[in-house]
Motif scaffolding. Structure first.
Motif, PDB file in Angstrom:
ATOM      1  N   VAL A  33      54.836  31.168  47.781  1.00 34.98           N
ATOM      2  CA  VAL A  33      55.634  30.108  48.384  1.00 34.98           C
ATOM      3  C   VAL A  33      57.116  30.417  48.159  1.00 34.98           C
ATOM      4  N   MET A  34      57.907  30.186  49.188  1.00 38.75           N
ATOM      5  CA  MET A  34      59.363  30.355  49.092  1.00 38.75           C
ATOM      6  C   MET A  34      60.031  29.031  49.426  1.00 38.75           C
ATOM      7  N   GLY A  35      61.159  28.788  48.782  1.00 40.15           N
ATOM      8  CA  GLY A  35      61.841  27.514  48.995  1.00 40.15           C
ATOM      9  C   GLY A  35      63.345  27.635  49.096  1.00 40.15           C
ATOM     10  N   ILE A  51      57.975  26.820  52.134  1.00 41.24           N
ATOM     11  CA  ILE A  51      56.997  27.329  53.090  1.00 41.24           C
ATOM     12  C   ILE A  51      55.946  28.138  52.351  1.00 41.24           C
ATOM     13  N   SER A  52      54.693  27.987  52.749  1.00 42.90           N
ATOM     14  CA  SER A  52      53.605  28.729  52.125  1.00 42.90           C
ATOM     15  C   SER A  52      53.671  30.202  52.518  1.00 42.90           C
ATOM     16  N   TRP A  53      52.831  31.020  51.862  1.00 43.04           N
ATOM     17  CA  TRP A  53      52.918  32.455  52.097  1.00 43.04           C
ATOM     18  C   TRP A  53      52.659  32.813  53.558  1.00 43.04           C
ATOM     19  N   ASP A  57      52.143  26.118  56.197  1.00 46.42           N
ATOM     20  CA  ASP A  57      52.480  24.834  55.574  1.00 46.42           C
ATOM     21  C   ASP A  57      53.970  24.830  55.269  1.00 46.42           C
ATOM     22  N   ARG A  58      54.656  23.805  55.744  1.00 46.00           N
ATOM     23  CA  ARG A  58      56.095  23.685  55.507  1.00 46.00           C
ATOM     24  C   ARG A  58      56.391  22.252  55.077  1.00 46.00           C
ATOM     25  N   ARG A  59      57.281  22.123  54.157  1.00 45.78           N
ATOM     26  CA  ARG A  59      57.670  20.797  53.677  1.00 45.78           C
ATOM     27  C   ARG A  59      59.195  20.680  53.689  1.00 45.78           C
ATOM     28  N   ASN A 103      50.042  29.093  47.689  1.00 45.34           N
ATOM     29  CA  ASN A 103      49.890  28.175  48.815  1.00 45.34           C
ATOM     30  C   ASN A 103      50.314  26.747  48.510  1.00 45.34           C
ATOM     31  N   THR A 104      50.354  26.388  47.250  1.00 52.00           N
ATOM     32  CA  THR A 104      50.665  25.009  46.903  1.00 52.00           C
ATOM     33  C   THR A 104      52.172  24.829  46.855  1.00 52.00           C
TER      34      THR A 104
END
Length: 125
Positions: A33-35, A51-53, A57-59, A103-104
């Motif tokens: 995950v990168m932020g 964002i997940s690998w 999934d994006r937050r 992924n989390t």
């Protein structure tokens, strides 16, 4: 070791756009995950987006939802943040970070163990 180098910051008028990039080297970029985080003067560093690998999934923080878009290119080991409709309150140093997780997506800064040096974003009114 992981090296993260941000670029793309600058001065922009309110309503304008910027695209930040974060080039990664070292630990396999595509596995984690990168932020993006930001820190304004006198304030704590805060979560902006992650964002997940796989990119599936994006937050986003509520304050940027609908204006910012996070993406990643694992082939280029690069993370991006497209920032539209910028506001003066978006002014801050923006940091990219690599999570300990695959992924989390978690928001606390303690979940991220590698950080870039930051890039300044200034939005004038």
């Amino acid at each position: 070791q992981v090296q993260l180098v941000e670029s793309g910051g600058g001065l922009v008028q309110a309503g304008g756009s910027l695209r930040l990039s974060c080039a990664a080297s070292g630990r396999t970029f595509g596995y984690y995950v990168m932020g993006w985080f930001r820190q304004a003067p006198g304030k704590e560093r805060e979560f902006v987006s992650a964002i997940s690998w796989s990119g599936g999934d994006r937050r986003y923080a509520d304050s940027v939802e609908g204006r910012f878009t996070i993406t990643r290119d694992n082939a280029k080991n690069t993370l991006y943040l497209q920032m539209n409709s910028l506001k003066p309150e978006d002014t801050a140093v923006y940091y990219c970070a690599q999570s300990k997780r695959v992924n989390t997506i978690l928001r606390p800064t303690t979940e991220y163990d590698y950080w870039g040096q930051g890039t300044q974003v200034t939005v004038s009114s």
